[in-house]
Design an enzyme around this catalytic site. Sequence first.
Site, PDB file in Angstrom:
ATOM      1  N   GLY A  46       0.820  -1.202   0.000  1.00  0.00           N
ATOM      2  CA  GLY A  46       0.000   0.000   0.000  1.00  0.00           C
ATOM      3  C   GLY A  46       0.853   1.252   0.000  1.00  0.00           C
ATOM      4  O   GLY A  46       2.052   1.193   0.300  1.00  0.00           O
ATOM      5  N   GLN A  51       3.118   9.806   1.537  1.00  0.00           N
ATOM      6  CA  GLN A  51       4.369   9.080   1.320  1.00  0.00           C
ATOM      7  C   GLN A  51       5.071   9.480   0.024  1.00  0.00           C
ATOM      8  O   GLN A  51       6.245   9.191  -0.147  1.00  0.00           O
ATOM      9  CB  GLN A  51       4.124   7.574   1.335  1.00  0.00           C
ATOM     10  CG  GLN A  51       3.730   7.050   2.703  1.00  0.00           C
ATOM     11  CD  GLN A  51       3.505   5.563   2.655  1.00  0.00           C
ATOM     12  OE1 GLN A  51       2.408   5.110   2.333  1.00  0.00           O
ATOM     13  NE2 GLN A  51       4.546   4.817   2.948  1.00  0.00           N
ATOM     14  N   CYS A  90       6.854  -0.531   6.540  1.00  0.00           N
ATOM     15  CA  CYS A  90       6.362   0.616   5.791  1.00  0.00           C
ATOM     16  C   CYS A  90       7.436   1.073   4.818  1.00  0.00           C
ATOM     17  O   CYS A  90       8.614   1.130   5.168  1.00  0.00           O
ATOM     18  CB  CYS A  90       6.019   1.737   6.771  1.00  0.00           C
ATOM     19  SG  CYS A  90       5.421   3.249   6.010  1.00  0.00           S
ATOM     20  N   LEU A  91       7.014   1.421   3.602  1.00  0.00           N
ATOM     21  CA  LEU A  91       7.971   1.900   2.608  1.00  0.00           C
ATOM     22  C   LEU A  91       8.678   3.183   3.061  1.00  0.00           C
ATOM     23  O   LEU A  91       9.803   3.453   2.640  1.00  0.00           O
ATOM     24  CB  LEU A  91       7.277   2.136   1.261  1.00  0.00           C
ATOM     25  CG  LEU A  91       6.775   0.895   0.551  1.00  0.00           C
ATOM     26  CD1 LEU A  91       6.028   1.274  -0.730  1.00  0.00           C
ATOM     27  CD2 LEU A  91       7.914  -0.069   0.241  1.00  0.00           C
ATOM     28  N   HIS A 132      -3.468   0.844   7.981  1.00  0.00           N
ATOM     29  CA  HIS A 132      -2.125   1.422   7.892  1.00  0.00           C
ATOM     30  C   HIS A 132      -2.127   2.649   6.984  1.00  0.00           C
ATOM     31  O   HIS A 132      -1.600   3.703   7.340  1.00  0.00           O
ATOM     32  CB  HIS A 132      -1.159   0.356   7.368  1.00  0.00           C
ATOM     33  CG  HIS A 132       0.246   0.821   7.185  1.00  0.00           C
ATOM     34  ND1 HIS A 132       1.274   0.392   7.994  1.00  0.00           N
ATOM     35  CD2 HIS A 132       0.811   1.669   6.286  1.00  0.00           C
ATOM     36  CE1 HIS A 132       2.402   0.969   7.595  1.00  0.00           C
ATOM     37  NE2 HIS A 132       2.146   1.745   6.547  1.00  0.00           N
ATOM     38  N   GLU A 133      -2.735   2.526   5.795  1.00  0.00           N
ATOM     39  CA  GLU A 133      -2.720   3.636   4.838  1.00  0.00           C
ATOM     40  C   GLU A 133      -3.613   4.789   5.290  1.00  0.00           C
ATOM     41  O   GLU A 133      -3.261   5.962   5.122  1.00  0.00           O
ATOM     42  CB  GLU A 133      -3.112   3.156   3.442  1.00  0.00           C
ATOM     43  CG  GLU A 133      -2.208   2.079   2.862  1.00  0.00           C
ATOM     44  CD  GLU A 133      -0.716   2.369   2.939  1.00  0.00           C
ATOM     45  OE1 GLU A 133      -0.315   3.554   2.907  1.00  0.00           O
ATOM     46  OE2 GLU A 133       0.067   1.413   3.049  1.00  0.00           O
ATOM     47  N   HIS A 136      -1.810   6.895   7.666  1.00  0.00           N
ATOM     48  CA  HIS A 136      -0.933   7.864   6.991  1.00  0.00           C
ATOM     49  C   HIS A 136      -1.691   9.147   6.650  1.00  0.00           C
ATOM     50  O   HIS A 136      -1.149  10.250   6.784  1.00  0.00           O
ATOM     51  CB  HIS A 136      -0.357   7.279   5.693  1.00  0.00           C
ATOM     52  CG  HIS A 136       0.904   6.518   5.865  1.00  0.00           C
ATOM     53  ND1 HIS A 136       2.072   7.088   6.338  1.00  0.00           N
ATOM     54  CD2 HIS A 136       1.208   5.229   5.611  1.00  0.00           C
ATOM     55  CE1 HIS A 136       3.031   6.180   6.366  1.00  0.00           C
ATOM     56  NE2 HIS A 136       2.538   5.032   5.931  1.00  0.00           N
TER      57      HIS A 136
END
Length: 162
Positions: A46, A51, A90-91, A132-133, A136
Amino acid sequence: MAIRNLRYENDEILSKRSREIDVIDDKIKELAQDMIDTMHKWDGVGLAGPQVGVLKRIIVIDLYEEGTQFVLINPVIVSQKGTQEVDEGCLSFPNKFGKVERPKEVVVEALDLDGCKVTLKAQDLLAQALCHEIDHLNGVVFVERVKPGTLETVTPNNEGKK
């Protein structure tokens, strides 16, 4: 489309709340495709607008199975049920992983790229990814939710290098 630059740990944009998207125009559709391409380049599940440096309420998710790629505009969790303890990364926090408690099931309402309202009932990994997203979008990063003592930094494997 284009690969966007990721924002990383300590970038202040990751702690800011994203703004609602009022109009789904060609720029938003291009952003969505860029986010999908960027997520795929880094093998992510995701990615959220902040991000890639865009404070707009847009997320993309791909579980890499038929029918499990999503672009969601202004997503909102309308209900949740149960709990699951999951390993999460996480990226924006490369090589960091920890245990997080997430809902086992969620219902999310959002708009798709055509501006149509969608309701997504999700469980397990998809529920985790959605939470999670959406975090963000609200300026919350996973390391803030990691259970104490479980955050690890994994050194990338450098086999064959001297």
